[in-house]
Design an enzyme around this catalytic site. Sequence first.
Site, PDB file in Angstrom:
ATOM      1  CD  GLU A  91      -6.102   5.122  -0.675  1.00  0.00           C
ATOM      2  OE1 GLU A  91      -6.971   4.555  -1.128  1.00  0.00           O
ATOM      3  OE2 GLU A  91      -6.120   4.351   0.896  1.00  0.00           O
ATOM      4  CE1 TYR A 107      -3.424   2.304   1.329  1.00  0.00           C
ATOM      5  CE2 TYR A 107      -1.473   3.480   2.511  1.00  0.00           C
ATOM      6  CZ  TYR A 107      -2.679   3.502   1.982  1.00  0.00           C
ATOM      7  OH  TYR A 107      -3.780   4.961   1.943  1.00  0.00           O
TER       8      TYR A 107
END
Lengths: 292, 437
Positions: free
Chosen positions: B246, B158
């Site tokens: 993101e 991530y």
Amino acid sequence: MSVLVNKDSKVIVQGFTGSEGSFHAGQMIEYGTNVVGGVTPGKGGQTHLDKPVFNTVSEAVAKTGADVSILFVPPAFAADAIMEAAEGGIKVIVCITEGIPVADMVKVKEYLCDKDTTLIGPNCPGVMTAGEAKVGIMPGFIFNKGTIGIVSKSGTLTYEAVDQITKIGLGQTTAIGIGGDPIIGTTTKDAVKLLMNDPETEGIIMIGEIGGNLEAEAGKWIKENGTKPVVAFIAGETAPAGRTMGHAGAIVGGHDDTAAAKKAILRSCGVHVVDSPAEIGKKMAEVLGVTA
Amino acid sequence: MYNNCELIVQKKYEIRPDKIITNITFEETIKSVMNLHEYQGKEILKSYGVPVQEGIVVDNIDNAEAAAKELTEKTGTGWYVVKAQIHAGGRGKGTCEESGSHGVVIAKGLGEVNEKVKGILGNHLTTLQTNGVGKKVNKVLIAEDVYAPDFDKCDEFYMSVLLNRETGRNIIMYSTEGGMNIEDVAENTPHLIHKEEIDPKVGIQGFQCRKIAFNLGLTGTAMKNMTKFVKALYTAYEGCDASMFEINPVLKDCEDRIKAVDAKVTLDDNALYRHPNYEAMRDTSEENPIDVEAKEAGLNYVNLDGNVGCMVNGAGLAMSTMDIIKLSGGEPANFLDVGGTADAERVAKAFNIILKDENVKGILVNIFGGIVRCDRVANGVVQAYKTIGNIKVPIIVRLQGTNAVEAKEIIDNSGLNVYSAITLQDAADRVKELILN
């Protein structure tokens, strides 16, 4: 006394000859603010509103001894203008401009960290010391010299508080609009500190809104260091949180960013919190034991 | 409560890392960012040299197979990932109302492409972030299968880039727990989330990129590729004036290449003037039509579930007005900031927008005239009222500040179903008396 600006402040206006700059500079002069000149690159040597125009802030400071600057510079050029003011030796920079790119403000914040200067804003209504100096766009006529300092994130809600304080007969020392952008020069806590240390200020009004942790931070400082009563209102009890609080909030203390949570924190710090924005002035009078 | 608004705000702030770092103010949620679709975000990343999962976007089923063939020629992929392009997260677990398909599906060969695309394109996709209302899918991205040939040798991470408001600096937030809901990771295993702050004086440094790669457990070629990836990603963030990136997941494939498999990109609206080509990426079909109308009229408007409408100048005062409506026993029907100029035209537009909501039993106008003169606003209200013609609900107008007394006279003498107030308390009492009795 008062804080940040007073009758002895020598104020220059950056973006002096533009329409916003001209209008508000006119209003400031009319209020009695000591505006000593302005800066518009390329128009140095001219006269505007009977005041000299300079090409650079350094030149304006050298010729007029200016120590305060107010910016009505378009967003694309505002960050540059703030840095120019700091480099030129200005002690208090008030940036009214709304819509400055965040990336520009990241640079500004870094640039200012080792400079002896205080930035107010951006995206704020400015700073006003009642009866002495208006360095901003707040309506002068609602102010009356008195003993209450005001710190606020928003514009018209500040005016509302100022008006209530005037109507109830207390009057203001200095009102500081800190602005609502992601990166601001002076936080709620910084502004409260200034007013707490000002001998003329007898009570402080703190106006916040949902989101962020500025008020909670100020509350914690007040709990440790407060010597004067603080009345607070947090706007947005009924505003949608929008973002589900709770999960992520637990990680970096976001639980305290709803209006209810902020009020609870402030109350626990000894701050007098009102639920209705109509009762800000009344509460301050009550806390100070003054009858309206 | 506030179903509509949550939808709006979630739509604008679908990305979660901001909540983990620090919270944003209400004022910011109603303006200042532009959301992009995955395929648009990836285009921007690619332009800065960030390796991404390749794909071709289609808006018509007839082009799907050709796009898939082209993608195979380019990348050699045998399978395809078909991804709905909407401004909401949770697409993979979301369901299309019409077909029952998920929002992200695999086509195991060219033969399945048409069927899979048909299941998504033109359907309404409901995800955890669309708040119960399906969003129409106008475009799908047909993407390469980056997990081939050996899924087990791949790793997912991530990574996000955003502003840390407390320090005023950008940070890269990253975790070994890729492909998961980052909020859950932050809640359950906060030690697995790392943050690297970038010093604005010197920008991102090599040692920082390497630290990230090592913390993600990478070695050898994969470590080197991740270092390059991080550097390019941060350069892209600064270069395009993003509000947030993101990337979930960032993939290490079986050949140790690093790729962005998904991309949620939001841009800083205030900096768009520096990037005129990105302005064309704005997809207004993703926005609520009333929102778009309000925005065009220069109004900041958020629809809520209550019964008392309001029109106010300034966001803080607008929220306070909503609070006072609640304290009077009503529920605010909207948030509406008219901004600095409350002239007749703008007031009329604001009334029209508020009155579209059938739950509205009355409207409270609250204007603090600083620079704006109250008598002008009062004239604007009267004129707007007459222009619209058939307003069936009472309007309470609270005007304070410059020329407030003259303004009150204008309202009182108008002969319309409009009532005046001067103090905020008067206004609150009037709401109780005229709207809620």
